[in-house]
Motif scaffolding. Structure first.
Motif, mmCIF file in Angstrom:
data_model
loop_
_atom_site.group_PDB
_atom_site.id
_atom_site.type_symbol
_atom_site.label_atom_id
_atom_site.label_comp_id
_atom_site.label_asym_id
_atom_site.label_seq_id
_atom_site.Cartn_x
_atom_site.Cartn_y
_atom_site.Cartn_z
ATOM 1 N N TYR A 103 2.775 8.999 -12.334
ATOM 2 C CA TYR A 103 1.768 9.249 -11.314
ATOM 3 C C TYR A 103 1.450 10.742 -11.333
ATOM 4 O O TYR A 103 2.237 11.550 -11.811
ATOM 5 C CB TYR A 103 2.214 8.789 -9.914
ATOM 6 C CG TYR A 103 3.343 9.581 -9.307
ATOM 7 C CD1 TYR A 103 3.098 10.650 -8.450
ATOM 8 C CD2 TYR A 103 4.672 9.258 -9.581
ATOM 9 C CE1 TYR A 103 4.139 11.371 -7.887
ATOM 10 C CE2 TYR A 103 5.717 9.971 -9.022
ATOM 11 C CZ TYR A 103 5.452 11.026 -8.183
ATOM 12 O OH TYR A 103 6.475 11.742 -7.634
ATOM 13 N N VAL A 157 -1.204 7.839 -1.849
ATOM 14 C CA VAL A 157 -2.321 7.830 -2.791
ATOM 15 C C VAL A 157 -3.544 8.479 -2.155
ATOM 16 O O VAL A 157 -3.935 8.151 -1.044
ATOM 17 C CB VAL A 157 -2.651 6.384 -3.232
ATOM 18 C CG1 VAL A 157 -3.865 6.363 -4.136
ATOM 19 C CG2 VAL A 157 -1.456 5.757 -3.923
ATOM 20 N N ASP A 158 -4.140 9.422 -2.890
ATOM 21 C CA ASP A 158 -5.362 10.094 -2.448
ATOM 22 C C ASP A 158 -6.553 9.342 -3.039
ATOM 23 O O ASP A 158 -6.977 9.605 -4.167
ATOM 24 C CB ASP A 158 -5.353 11.556 -2.911
ATOM 25 C CG ASP A 158 -6.582 12.323 -2.478
ATOM 26 O OD1 ASP A 158 -7.474 11.732 -1.827
ATOM 27 O OD2 ASP A 158 -6.662 13.519 -2.809
ATOM 28 N N THR A 159 -7.094 8.381 -2.279
ATOM 29 C CA THR A 159 -8.197 7.557 -2.781
ATOM 30 C C THR A 159 -9.543 8.270 -2.732
ATOM 31 O O THR A 159 -10.534 7.732 -3.201
ATOM 32 C CB THR A 159 -8.280 6.237 -1.982
ATOM 33 O OG1 THR A 159 -8.426 6.556 -0.599
ATOM 34 C CG2 THR A 159 -7.050 5.387 -2.203
ATOM 35 N N SER A 160 -9.566 9.500 -2.194
ATOM 36 C CA SER A 160 -10.833 10.228 -2.103
ATOM 37 C C SER A 160 -11.248 10.845 -3.436
ATOM 38 O O SER A 160 -12.368 11.316 -3.567
ATOM 39 C CB SER A 160 -10.731 11.323 -1.040
ATOM 40 O OG SER A 160 -9.827 12.337 -1.462
ATOM 41 N N ARG A 161 -10.360 10.838 -4.432
ATOM 42 C CA ARG A 161 -10.722 11.400 -5.740
ATOM 43 C C ARG A 161 -10.039 10.623 -6.855
ATOM 44 O O ARG A 161 -9.047 9.945 -6.654
ATOM 45 C CB ARG A 161 -10.386 12.877 -5.824
ATOM 46 C CG ARG A 161 -8.938 13.204 -5.595
ATOM 47 C CD ARG A 161 -8.738 14.702 -5.487
ATOM 48 N NE ARG A 161 -7.356 15.003 -5.178
ATOM 49 C CZ ARG A 161 -6.645 15.945 -5.758
ATOM 50 N NH1 ARG A 161 -7.195 16.699 -6.687
ATOM 51 N NH2 ARG A 161 -5.404 16.168 -5.409
ATOM 52 N N SER A 162 -10.611 10.738 -8.039
ATOM 53 C CA SER A 162 -10.089 10.065 -9.231
ATOM 54 C C SER A 162 -9.900 11.076 -10.345
ATOM 55 O O SER A 162 -10.632 12.065 -10.424
ATOM 56 C CB SER A 162 -11.066 8.988 -9.709
ATOM 57 O OG SER A 162 -11.180 7.981 -8.737
ATOM 58 N N THR A 216 1.017 4.974 0.872
ATOM 59 C CA THR A 216 0.281 5.901 1.737
ATOM 60 C C THR A 216 0.140 7.282 1.118
ATOM 61 O O THR A 216 -0.565 8.123 1.662
ATOM 62 C CB THR A 216 0.975 6.021 3.097
ATOM 63 O OG1 THR A 216 2.308 6.479 2.884
ATOM 64 C CG2 THR A 216 0.993 4.698 3.825
ATOM 65 N N HIS A 225 -6.000 7.413 -9.193
ATOM 66 C CA HIS A 225 -6.075 8.262 -8.005
ATOM 67 C C HIS A 225 -4.781 9.065 -7.952
ATOM 68 O O HIS A 225 -3.714 8.552 -8.300
ATOM 69 C CB HIS A 225 -6.195 7.420 -6.733
ATOM 70 C CG HIS A 225 -7.423 6.584 -6.660
ATOM 71 N ND1 HIS A 225 -8.688 7.125 -6.519
ATOM 72 C CD2 HIS A 225 -7.597 5.243 -6.705
ATOM 73 C CE1 HIS A 225 -9.571 6.154 -6.473
ATOM 74 N NE2 HIS A 225 -8.942 5.000 -6.598
ATOM 75 N N GLU A 246 -1.138 7.522 -7.300
ATOM 76 C CA GLU A 246 -1.104 6.120 -7.709
ATOM 77 C C GLU A 246 -0.231 5.954 -8.952
ATOM 78 O O GLU A 246 -0.371 6.698 -9.920
ATOM 79 C CB GLU A 246 -2.537 5.661 -8.006
ATOM 80 C CG GLU A 246 -2.646 4.265 -8.553
ATOM 81 C CD GLU A 246 -4.082 3.889 -8.902
ATOM 82 O OE1 GLU A 246 -4.343 2.701 -9.055
ATOM 83 O OE2 GLU A 246 -4.946 4.802 -9.037
ATOM 84 N N LYS A 250 0.825 -1.205 0.000
ATOM 85 C CA LYS A 250 0.000 0.000 0.000
ATOM 86 C C LYS A 250 0.861 1.259 0.000
ATOM 87 O O LYS A 250 1.746 1.419 0.829
ATOM 88 C CB LYS A 250 -0.901 0.003 1.231
ATOM 89 C CG LYS A 250 -1.843 1.178 1.253
ATOM 90 C CD LYS A 250 -2.819 1.097 2.362
ATOM 91 C CE LYS A 250 -3.718 2.318 2.326
ATOM 92 N NZ LYS A 250 -4.730 2.286 3.319
#
Length: 183
Positions: A153, A61-66, A59, A91, A94, A57
Motif C-alpha cells: 500500500y 484509505v484516501d479515496t479523494s485521490r488516485s 478508514t 488510492h 489501499e 472498509k
C-alpha cells in the motif's frame, strides 16, 4: 515433636492450601468479570453488537485521490522476468497486489534475488510492502516458471503532488552460491 505441634502444622497446611486455591479461583474468575464490566461500561469493547462497524472498509484509505503504479522489470542473466500487468491504479492507504512472473529456462537450478527501486525517489518511505518475493533469495529449479506476488500500500502521507509511481525490480542470478553452500 509433640502431637499438638503436628496437629497445628497440619491445620496450618490445610489453611494455606485453601487460601492458595481461593486465590487461584479469584484470579481465574477475574477474566470474565473484567470482560463483563468493560462491556457494560463500553470500555475496551472489541466487537460492536449493533453491526455499526463496516468490517470491509479501511478508514485509512484516501479515496479523494488516485495514484498510478507503473510496473517495470529488469533482469541480469538468463532468467525471464516481467510483471503480469503494466500498471495499476490505487488510492493511498489501499492494499493492492501485483504479480511478477519469472522463468528459469536453464537446465540447472538457479539462485536469484530481486532488488526493488522506486521513482520518484521521494515515494520510497511511503511505499509499504506487506509481502514481497524480494524479501528473500529465490531458488528456481530447472525449467521452472513461478508467479510471485507483491502486496503493498502507499502511505496516505505521500505528498499530494505524487500522481504516478514506478515500481521496478531488478532480478539477478546470485553467482557462487553453489560453492559457498558446499564449503
Amino acid at each position: 515433636m509433640s502431637e499438638d505441634t503436628g496437629d497445628s502444622n497440619r491445620k496450618m497446611l490445610v489453611k494455606l492450601i485453601v487460601i492458595a486455591v481461593m486465590m487461584f479461583g479469584f484470579g481465574y474468575a477475574l477474566i470474565p468479570v473484567y470482560k463483563h464490566i468493560c462491556e457494560v461500561l463500553g470500555i475496551n469493547v472489541l466487537t460492536q453488537r449493533d453491526g455499526s462497524v463496516d468490517v470491509g472498509k479501511n478508514t485509512q484509505v484516501d479515496t479523494s485521490r488516485s495514484i498510478t503504479i507503473e510496473l517495470d522489470s529488469n533482469v541480469q542473466g538468463t532468467l525471464r522476468f516481467r510483471p503480469t500487468q503494466s500498471s495499476i491504479t490505487v488510492h493511498p492507504g489501499e492494499m493492492a497486489t501485483v504479480v511478477y512472473e519469472v522463468v528459469n529456462s536453464l537446465p540447472r537450478t538457479v539462485h536469484a534475488q530481486a532488488i526493488p527501486s522506486y521513482a520518484p525517489h521521494s515515494v520510497t518511505p511511503h511505499f509499504k510492502k506487506m509481502e514481497c518475493f524480494c524479501f528473500k533469495q529465490q531458488t528456481l529449479q530447472a525449467n521452472e516458471a513461478r508467479q510471485m506476488p507483491v502486496v503493498f500500500y502507499i502511505d496516505p502521507a505521500v505528498p499530494k503532488e505524487v500522481k504516478t509511481v514506478t515500481l521496478s525490480y531488478t532480478f539477478f542470478e546470485i553467482a557462487g552460491l553453489e560453492k559457498t553452500a558446499s564449503n
